[in-house]
Write a protein that holds these residues in place. Sequence first.
Motif: not given
Length: 131
Positions: A46-47, A24-32, A17-22, A34-38
Amino acid sequence: MMKLKFSLKYFLLTITIFLVEVLIATKLKHIFFVRAYLGDVIVVILIYTFIKSFFKIENNEKLILGILIFSFLVEFAQYFNIAEKLGFREGSLMYIVIGNSFSWIDILCYAVGCLLLFLFVKLQKNNIQNN
């Protein structure tokens, strides 16, 4: 009740899940969406998996409620610019982790993530009882 106990299953889930978050933050940040909500929905999961990696917890519902309250507190702390008040510079890792802008949408995303967790835990509990 909480007991210190390592769970490889939850630890591997946490890493995934941490790798998915990374991602999202680095490679998928242009997909609004995903970055803003997912990302905010997933972060409470993750917590949860991180805590379950190191502790055996009998009452998962209380854990989920605690995570929801924690995430709300962090979000409300952003309203008061807590990262800056703690001395973290803009762009630093801790500044990014803590966050820097309050959003009611983020609150909703955390609630959705916790609701999904709650439903998953209930479904899992029912499956165990029925088998």
